[in-house]
Motif scaffolding. Structure first.
Motif, PDB file in Angstrom:
ATOM      1  N   GLY A   1       0.738  -1.238  -0.079  1.00 38.43           N
ATOM      2  CA  GLY A   1      -0.099  -0.049  -0.028  1.00 38.43           C
ATOM      3  C   GLY A   1       0.844   1.430  -0.077  1.00 38.43           C
ATOM      4  O   GLY A   1       1.925   1.200   0.352  1.00 38.43           O
ATOM      5  N   ASN A   2       0.313   2.318  -0.475  1.00 37.29           N
ATOM      6  CA  ASN A   2       0.963   3.684  -0.615  1.00 37.29           C
ATOM      7  C   ASN A   2       0.025   4.743  -0.327  1.00 37.29           C
ATOM      8  O   ASN A   2      -1.080   4.779  -1.209  1.00 37.29           O
ATOM      9  N   SER A   3       0.220   5.445   0.507  1.00 38.49           N
ATOM     10  CA  SER A   3      -0.891   6.719   1.083  1.00 38.49           C
ATOM     11  C   SER A   3       0.042   7.825   0.675  1.00 38.49           C
ATOM     12  O   SER A   3       1.093   8.292   1.010  1.00 38.49           O
ATOM     13  N   GLY A   4      -0.782   8.876  -0.025  1.00 44.24           N
ATOM     14  CA  GLY A   4      -0.137  10.190  -0.328  1.00 44.24           C
ATOM     15  C   GLY A   4      -1.329  11.118  -0.944  1.00 44.24           C
ATOM     16  O   GLY A   4      -2.159  10.798  -1.545  1.00 44.24           O
ATOM     17  N   ASP A   5      -0.897  12.369  -0.545  1.00 46.30           N
ATOM     18  CA  ASP A   5      -1.955  13.307  -0.953  1.00 46.30           C
ATOM     19  C   ASP A   5      -1.810  13.898  -2.322  1.00 46.30           C
ATOM     20  O   ASP A   5      -2.289  14.806  -2.918  1.00 46.30           O
ATOM     21  N   GLN A   6      -0.363  13.635  -3.008  1.00 43.46           N
ATOM     22  CA  GLN A   6      -0.192  13.957  -4.143  1.00 43.46           C
ATOM     23  C   GLN A   6       0.098  12.747  -5.165  1.00 43.46           C
ATOM     24  O   GLN A   6       0.576  11.641  -4.737  1.00 43.46           O
ATOM     25  N   TRP A   7      -0.286  12.980  -6.581  1.00 40.63           N
ATOM     26  CA  TRP A   7      -0.255  11.767  -7.449  1.00 40.63           C
ATOM     27  C   TRP A   7       1.307  11.546  -7.544  1.00 40.63           C
ATOM     28  O   TRP A   7       1.548  10.552  -7.997  1.00 40.63           O
ATOM     29  N   SER A   8       2.166  12.688  -7.347  1.00 42.14           N
ATOM     30  CA  SER A   8       3.661  12.237  -7.295  1.00 42.14           C
ATOM     31  C   SER A   8       4.215  11.478  -6.233  1.00 42.14           C
ATOM     32  O   SER A   8       5.154  10.749  -6.432  1.00 42.14           O
ATOM     33  N   ASP A   9       3.366  11.012  -5.276  1.00 41.57           N
ATOM     34  CA  ASP A   9       3.559  10.216  -4.187  1.00 41.57           C
ATOM     35  C   ASP A   9       3.423   8.879  -4.710  1.00 41.57           C
ATOM     36  O   ASP A   9       4.061   7.857  -4.111  1.00 41.57           O
ATOM     37  N   LEU A  10       2.571   8.390  -5.698  1.00 43.82           N
ATOM     38  CA  LEU A  10       1.757   7.441  -5.874  1.00 43.82           C
ATOM     39  C   LEU A  10       2.205   6.806  -7.282  1.00 43.82           C
ATOM     40  O   LEU A  10       2.205   5.501  -7.420  1.00 43.82           O
ATOM     41  N   PHE A  11       2.232   7.770  -8.197  1.00 43.41           N
ATOM     42  CA  PHE A  11       2.673   7.172  -9.670  1.00 43.41           C
ATOM     43  C   PHE A  11       4.191   7.037  -9.913  1.00 43.41           C
ATOM     44  O   PHE A  11       4.896   7.552  -9.020  1.00 43.41           O
ATOM     45  N   GLY A  12       4.667   6.641 -11.118  1.00 41.37           N
ATOM     46  CA  GLY A  12       5.837   5.950 -11.451  1.00 41.37           C
ATOM     47  C   GLY A  12       6.270   4.799 -11.330  1.00 41.37           C
ATOM     48  O   GLY A  12       5.339   3.804 -11.698  1.00 41.37           O
ATOM     49  N   SER A  13       7.463   4.442 -11.116  1.00 42.06           N
ATOM     50  CA  SER A  13       8.059   3.059 -11.072  1.00 42.06           C
ATOM     51  C   SER A  13       7.701   2.577  -9.691  1.00 42.06           C
ATOM     52  O   SER A  13       7.716   3.110  -8.659  1.00 42.06           O
ATOM     53  N   SER A  14       7.808   1.195  -9.568  1.00 42.06           N
ATOM     54  CA  SER A  14       7.795   0.317  -8.289  1.00 42.06           C
ATOM     55  C   SER A  14       6.402   0.952  -7.820  1.00 42.06           C
ATOM     56  O   SER A  14       6.511   1.232  -6.511  1.00 42.06           O
ATOM     57  N   MET A  15       5.208   0.973  -8.190  1.00 42.13           N
ATOM     58  CA  MET A  15       4.198   1.390  -7.791  1.00 42.13           C
ATOM     59  C   MET A  15       3.466   0.301  -6.770  1.00 42.13           C
ATOM     60  O   MET A  15       3.840  -0.984  -7.030  1.00 42.13           O
ATOM     61  N   SER A  16       2.861   0.627  -5.671  1.00 43.34           N
ATOM     62  CA  SER A  16       2.162  -0.414  -5.122  1.00 43.34           C
ATOM     63  C   SER A  16       1.084  -0.996  -5.417  1.00 43.34           C
ATOM     64  O   SER A  16       0.452  -0.719  -6.381  1.00 43.34           O
ATOM     65  N   ILE A  17       0.474  -2.132  -4.840  1.00 48.00           N
ATOM     66  CA  ILE A  17      -0.366  -2.860  -5.466  1.00 48.00           C
ATOM     67  C   ILE A  17      -1.818  -1.992  -5.276  1.00 48.00           C
ATOM     68  O   ILE A  17      -2.357  -1.938  -6.471  1.00 48.00           O
ATOM     69  N   ARG A  18      -1.901  -1.362  -4.351  1.00 44.94           N
ATOM     70  CA  ARG A  18      -3.048  -0.375  -4.185  1.00 44.94           C
ATOM     71  C   ARG A  18      -2.381   1.076  -3.801  1.00 44.94           C
ATOM     72  O   ARG A  18      -1.679   0.961  -2.708  1.00 44.94           O
ATOM     73  N   SER A  19      -2.758   2.311  -4.339  1.00 49.71           N
ATOM     74  CA  SER A  19      -2.722   3.453  -3.780  1.00 49.71           C
ATOM     75  C   SER A  19      -3.837   4.109  -3.208  1.00 49.71           C
ATOM     76  O   SER A  19      -4.927   3.981  -3.722  1.00 49.71           O
ATOM     77  N   PHE A  20      -3.436   4.991  -2.244  1.00 45.73           N
ATOM     78  CA  PHE A  20      -4.654   5.902  -1.798  1.00 45.73           C
ATOM     79  C   PHE A  20      -4.394   7.214  -1.749  1.00 45.73           C
ATOM     80  O   PHE A  20      -3.525   7.578  -0.959  1.00 45.73           O
ATOM     81  N   LYS A  21      -5.131   8.015  -2.438  1.00 43.69           N
ATOM     82  CA  LYS A  21      -4.882   9.446  -2.629  1.00 43.69           C
ATOM     83  C   LYS A  21      -5.689  10.162  -1.740  1.00 43.69           C
ATOM     84  O   LYS A  21      -6.988  10.142  -1.716  1.00 43.69           O
ATOM     85  N   LEU A  22      -5.173  10.766  -0.538  1.00 42.26           N
ATOM     86  CA  LEU A  22      -5.922  11.846   0.219  1.00 42.26           C
ATOM     87  C   LEU A  22      -6.174  13.092  -0.642  1.00 42.26           C
ATOM     88  O   LEU A  22      -5.310  13.405  -1.526  1.00 42.26           O
ATOM     89  N   PRO A  23      -7.205  13.590  -0.386  1.00 40.93           N
ATOM     90  CA  PRO A  23      -7.537  14.938  -0.759  1.00 40.93           C
ATOM     91  C   PRO A  23      -6.685  16.169  -0.624  1.00 40.93           C
ATOM     92  O   PRO A  23      -6.035  16.119   0.564  1.00 40.93           O
ATOM     93  N   ASN A  24      -6.319  16.847  -1.597  1.00 43.61           N
ATOM     94  CA  ASN A  24      -5.455  18.116  -1.110  1.00 43.61           C
ATOM     95  C   ASN A  24      -5.557  18.870  -2.452  1.00 43.61           C
ATOM     96  O   ASN A  24      -5.043  19.092  -3.590  1.00 43.61           O
ATOM     97  N   PRO A  25      -6.575  20.037  -2.177  1.00 39.24           N
ATOM     98  CA  PRO A  25      -6.798  20.919  -3.187  1.00 39.24           C
ATOM     99  C   PRO A  25      -6.034  22.244  -2.934  1.00 39.24           C
ATOM    100  O   PRO A  25      -6.498  23.231  -3.496  1.00 39.24           O
ATOM    101  N   ILE A  26      -5.310  22.325  -1.880  1.00 40.40           N
ATOM    102  CA  ILE A  26      -4.343  23.605  -1.744  1.00 40.40           C
ATOM    103  C   ILE A  26      -3.072  23.697  -2.618  1.00 40.40           C
ATOM    104  O   ILE A  26      -2.685  24.636  -2.902  1.00 40.40           O
ATOM    105  N   TYR A  27      -2.312  22.653  -2.850  1.00 41.16           N
ATOM    106  CA  TYR A  27      -1.173  22.748  -3.492  1.00 41.16           C
ATOM    107  C   TYR A  27      -1.016  21.380  -4.155  1.00 41.16           C
ATOM    108  O   TYR A  27      -1.349  20.452  -3.957  1.00 41.16           O
ATOM    109  N   TYR A  28       0.227  21.780  -5.221  1.00 37.69           N
ATOM    110  CA  TYR A  28       0.395  20.557  -6.150  1.00 37.69           C
ATOM    111  C   TYR A  28       1.914  20.624  -6.381  1.00 37.69           C
ATOM    112  O   TYR A  28       2.752  21.447  -6.516  1.00 37.69           O
ATOM    113  N   ILE A  29       2.404  19.217  -6.111  1.00 42.36           N
ATOM    114  CA  ILE A  29       3.968  19.072  -6.414  1.00 42.36           C
ATOM    115  C   ILE A  29       4.096  18.005  -7.413  1.00 42.36           C
ATOM    116  O   ILE A  29       3.495  16.851  -7.361  1.00 42.36           O
ATOM    117  N   PRO A  30       4.799  18.554  -8.333  1.00 42.23           N
ATOM    118  CA  PRO A  30       4.998  17.452  -9.505  1.00 42.23           C
ATOM    119  C   PRO A  30       6.013  16.303  -9.238  1.00 42.23           C
ATOM    120  O   PRO A  30       6.854  16.521  -8.593  1.00 42.23           O
TER     121      PRO A  30
END
Lengths: 286, 286
Positions: B257-286
């Motif tokens: 599992g992988n929990s993060g508020d940014q897609w840059s926490d979750l996407f890319g290589s060696s991704m987790s079996i399931r990822s969990f995107k916490l909401p964050n409408p305040i800022y964006y990290i590429p």
């Protein structure tokens, strides 16, 4: 756009609001009908459309009033769907039936779809295409290019599970209308010079009617239409679509964009540079 | 939960609703304050907390009334953020400032965070752990385990861009409170037997205060806390985090599992079996 507003905005009675909603639904269905017919006439393929799209709107006023916690609960459920936070689900939560119906038939779904297309179009235009003509855009079909809303309207917008026989009975009518914003995106990426690949979980047995429906709805010039063959039938969509994307990459294509209404259209191997998730709170495909 | 409701639900005046919202905000900040202090006392680390978390709520009533199209526009923007449909953005749309503030300080953000934790917990419990103890859960830190809302409250909830000096000034206070639902998930996955890896874009120079803050907020027993070293500074978060996940996989761990508020926490290589995107409408990290 920020319109200054007044305290009187809240003073509508529930009855008035229901009337407005019913009117909006009527307009929505009228637009759907007109759009579909227009494409048929434009493309001179009248044999495809089996008749006007008739949907009788059954008004049901129970529980249509505003319950803040319920709205938040159902919005939260939709967010979880769109952010890929939910595990496999078969039907929408019973208590969210009206919320989903109002979202789909009101402005919410339209706004969301238009935004996805706008963002995808801006990215497609900003991306520098290679001179070798190997840059491609992948589109899913159902709820991405074609809308099956007339079918789901008859099946309570995801409240009851739709079996594949009913789905293919509908597919064989070949009357699914285009999603307007997706059609515009499709035409835009084609004009920009991307090659278009259609990658759908639909069974290849329904190839002819799918092509007819797509053409009738205004979609032309695709490079390939990839459908499930008998050997793909037992595969999860994520696996099937990943395999097909792997083949595209092996053939020397670069998948720049990918549009789909399911995460199984977008996740897996050979992912696109940018993917675009269209909203779909009605059904889930693993 | 579907509560039967009546036409009178709509009969609140805007003034009454604003009063209720102000009260809810007050309760929210009170809970935030209490939660933070409780953790400090429980862990007997009073040197960490530099004093009570004081937030003065400045009520601003302008444009707080309901404009359906604006609400839909801003909800649609938030959906696009959560579904990873937007390109890089620096600040929230100006016209959505009140929408985002109301979402964060009202029940919406809380509901959404609780749902993510609930879904992640259900998946963590359902997944069969291997006997070799190499199954791990990755957590991001900011807006995933720790909340920087007191800082963003002072910076208009994403309306103005926050520079890294201001962010690290805040980090050095070490007073970021835990996100309650994430703390519960954290404790749950630990009890289930997952090893916990913390993977944050925070600069390693701020390691000591980050550890103190995490411990003070109730987070213990992590296996590794991975932060940015000088050689990682210029890397996009997606690249940095993918590299670190690749190392975990090379070391024989399985990222379940992988929990993060940014897609840059979750996407890319060696991704987790399931990822969990916490909401964050305040800022964006590429």
């Amino acid at each position: 756009m920020h319109v200054p507003c007044h305290a009187t905005t809240f003073d509508h009675s529930v009855k008035q609001i229901l009337k407005i909603m019913a009117f909006l639904r009527f307009i929505f269905l009228l637009v759907l009908l007109n759009t579909s017919i227009t494409y048929c006439q434009e493309n001179h393929t009248p044999h495809i459309w089996k008749g006007p799209l008739v949907i009788t709107y059954k008004e049901n006023n129970e529980h249509q009033c505003f319950d803040e916690d319920l709205q938040l609960h159902c919005t939260s459920w939709r967010f979880a769907v769109e952010a890929n936070n939910l595990g496999p689900w078969k039907t929408i939560p019973k208590e969210c039936h009206h919320h989903v119906k109002d979202y789909i038939l009101g402005k919410g779904y339209k706004f969301d779809i238009e935004r996805v297309s706008k963002e995808a179009g801006a990215f497609a235009a900003s991306h520098e295409l290679s001179a070798d003509g190997r840059d491609i855009w992948v589109f899913d079909v159902d709820e991405t290019l074609l809308s099956n809303l007339p079918l789901y309207y008859e099946h309570s917008f995801g409240l009851e599970h739709l079996d594949s026989r009913d789905f293919y009975k509908w597919v064989e009518k070949g009357t699914a209308p285009a999603i307007q914003a997706s059609l515009e995106l499709y035409q835009e990426v084609f004009k920009l010079g991307y090659r278009i690949f259609l990658l759908t979980g639909r069974n290849n047995k329904h190839r002819d009617i799918t092509i007819e429906n797509l053409v009738c709805a205004g979609f032309h010039h695709w490079e390939k239409l990839i459908m499930r063959n008998p050997e793909d039938r037992a595969k999860l969509a994520t696996i099937f679509k990943s395999e097909k994307r792997n083949e595209m990459v092996e053939e020397g294509y670069r998948i720049v964009g990918n549009s789909g209404d399911q995460w199984s259209d977008l996740f897996g191997s050979s992912m696109s540079i940018r993917s675009f998730k269209l909203p779909n709170p009605i059904y889930y495909i693993p």
